[in-house]
Design an enzyme around this catalytic site. Structure first.
Site, PDB file in Angstrom:
ATOM      1  N   TYR A   1      11.174 -52.286 -29.016  1.00 12.47           N
ATOM      2  CA  TYR A   1       9.959 -52.971 -30.930  1.00 12.47           C
ATOM      3  C   TYR A   1      10.950 -53.967 -31.539  1.00 12.47           C
ATOM      4  CZ  TYR A   1       8.529 -48.009 -31.352  1.00 12.47           C
ATOM      5  OH  TYR A   1       8.012 -46.955 -31.128  1.00 12.47           O
TER       6      TYR A   1
ATOM      7  N   HIS B   1       1.345 -44.831 -35.752  1.00 14.00           N
ATOM      8  CA  HIS B   1       2.095 -45.530 -37.291  1.00 14.00           C
ATOM      9  C   HIS B   1       1.583 -46.664 -37.113  1.00 14.00           C
ATOM     10  CE1 HIS B   1       5.475 -42.451 -36.107  1.00 14.00           C
ATOM     11  NE2 HIS B   1       4.438 -41.864 -36.291  1.00 14.00           N
TER      12      HIS B   1
END
Length: 473
Positions: free
Chosen positions: A134, A71
């Protein structure tokens, strides 16, 4: 899992531009371990962009072989492993020469990686109970999801050597259905917005950036600097740079009540609004300044000189400079005596020469012309080289001249006698007229812009070319 303790913080570049792998110091004993996963000051010292993270996400994966991605999101990510171990794969899905470039690495808690916007991120867990974190510089939204770019984990061109074959791994149905590289629409770069695109400098910027689809040009009708809606109705997350080539430049009219209001509205209030937008969204703001921010008492103006404006126009420009200087990513490009496409001093003198008029021209104001093609090229150079932010003087090079000297050159270059130009003092020229005060010395030190790798052409060269183009137009 064995973690290597007490590594030195270290950055390693990868084959994908902007993707940087980091070794992180992990300190441990019989109780466990501790690490600084993100330390802004140290990371910036290593060259990591100041990407202003706003959200921290964690992906927990129960079983080894769990595979996620590929992604590419419209934001930057700083990725690390909290616990466990992963095989990471990253593919450049941005427009450009590096499209399709692949980098893979195994990461444990002693490593992290910075992934710029548009680079596809994927990982496969190599141990049970692996947590993947993240740190991102934008908030997730439904609108942003429409800007994602995806690549199939099994793409033959990327040819990622997954440690656990995909047939034996845990994958989502969505990831299995993502397109091959030949079908991927690359993520376009963030845009550059040029304001004042129909002015003299704006037209030069149009020529400089012609054909660049990432650059958006806005004239007054497209972006009203005085309207609140102009700042509120645009998705600023899609922009990396604003070049403000718009300004109120009617020096004498600025001394009137109406002109003072207009000058401050465009040169100060609008600039404050742009500075706010740039600061909030991490945008680079390029602002064009003027020699009028000085009183003209110094023989040579450098970038460190204190601002000492004389008139309303100069005061408004100085105020705008002060505002822009607070933006974390900014370039203030200070020019003098601008010449481009449109009405200007050189064209006026050429017209007078052609009509046989012998003018009186000011001979005690000294400086250099700034041709818009060089200002535009200098701005592009600063942005492309990502040189240090701050103030840069940018005029053309050569010996400083008076306006009368330049007028004499125009007459000579157009086939007329230099003797037709008569020099007069500023005081005599404006005697009995309503005029703003002018700096008598406008020469700017160019050593900083030259040290940044940009060499402006000389006034002599550009003036001859400009007049030749005008004659052949």
């Amino acid at each position: 899992m064995t973690i290597e303790f007490s590594k030195q913080l270290k950055a390693t570049t990868t084959p994908i531009p902007g993707v940087v792998l980091y070794d992180l110091p992990v300190h441990g004993d019989n109780r466990g371990w501790f690490k600084e996963n993100w330390q802004r000051e140290k990371m910036l010292a290593l060259g990591l962009p100041d990407f202003s993270p706003v959200q921290n996400n964690i992906s927990f994966n129960e079983k080894a072989g769990t595979t996620r991605g590929i992604h590419a999101e419209p934001w930057d990510k700083f990725i690390s492993v909290a616990t466990g171990k992963i095989f990471g794969a990253w593919v450049d899905l941005r427009e450009g020469e590096s499209f399709g470039a692949v980098f893979t690495a195994e990461l444990d808690p002693s490593q992290a990686i910075f992934i710029p916007r548009g680079v596809g991120n994927a990982f496969q867990t190599l141990e049970d109970d692996t947590a993947y974190t993240y740190l991102v510089n934008d908030h997730w939204s439904a609108d942003a999801q429409g800007q994602y770019t995806f690549l199939n984990l099994a793409d033959e061109t990327a040819a990622i050597a997954w440690p656990i074959p995909l047939a034996q791994a845990e994958l989502s149905d969505k990831d299995k259905a993502h397109p091959r590289l030949t079908e991927v629409i690359p993520m376009p770069p963030k845009k550059t917005l040029i304001l004042g695109a129909d002015g003299q400098l704006g037209k030069a910027l149009r020529a400089t950036y012609a054909g660049d689809t990432s650059v958006e040009f806005a004239a007054r009708a497209d972006f009203d600097l005085t309207a609140e809606a102009s700042y509120a109705d645009r998705n600023w997350k899609n922009y990396s740079t604003i070049i403000n080539a718009a300004a109120y430049t009617a020096v004498d009219t600025a001394e009137t009540p109406e002109g003072r209001a207009a000058s401050w509205a465009i040169n100060v209030t609008a600039v404050a609004n742009l500075a706010k937008v740039a600061t909030e969204h991490g945008i680079t703001l390029v602002h064009v300044s003027s020699d009028y921010v000085f009183d003209g008492t110094a023989d040579n103006h450098d970038e460190h000189e204190a601002l000492t404006p004389l008139g309303v126009y100069g005061q408004s420009k100085a105020a705008g400079d002060a505002i822009v200087s607070t933006v974390p990513r900014h370039y203030i490009v200070r020019t003098s005596w601008v010449i481009g496409e449109g009405n200007n001093f050189v064209r006026t003198m050429a017209s007078l020469a052609a009509r046989g008029i012998a003018p009186g021209v000011v001979n005690d104001q000294i400086g250099r012309l700034s041709f818009t093609e060089d200002i535009a090229a200098g701005i592009k150079h600063l942005l492309e080289t990502d040189t240090d932010h701050g103030v840069y003087n940018l005029s053309n090079d050569g010996e400083p001249q008076s306006w009368a000297d330049i007028a004499s050159d125009v007459y000579e270059l157009t086939g007329h006698s230099r003797d037709q130009v008569t020099g007069v003092s500023t005081e005599d020229y404006f005697k009995g007229k309503s005029a703003a005060p002018r700096p008598l010395q406008s020469t700017m030190d160019l050593s900083k812009i030259k040290a940044a790798g940009f060499e402006p052409a000389t006034v002599k060269q550009r003036l001859a070319e400009y007049l030749d183009e005008g004659a052949n137009a």
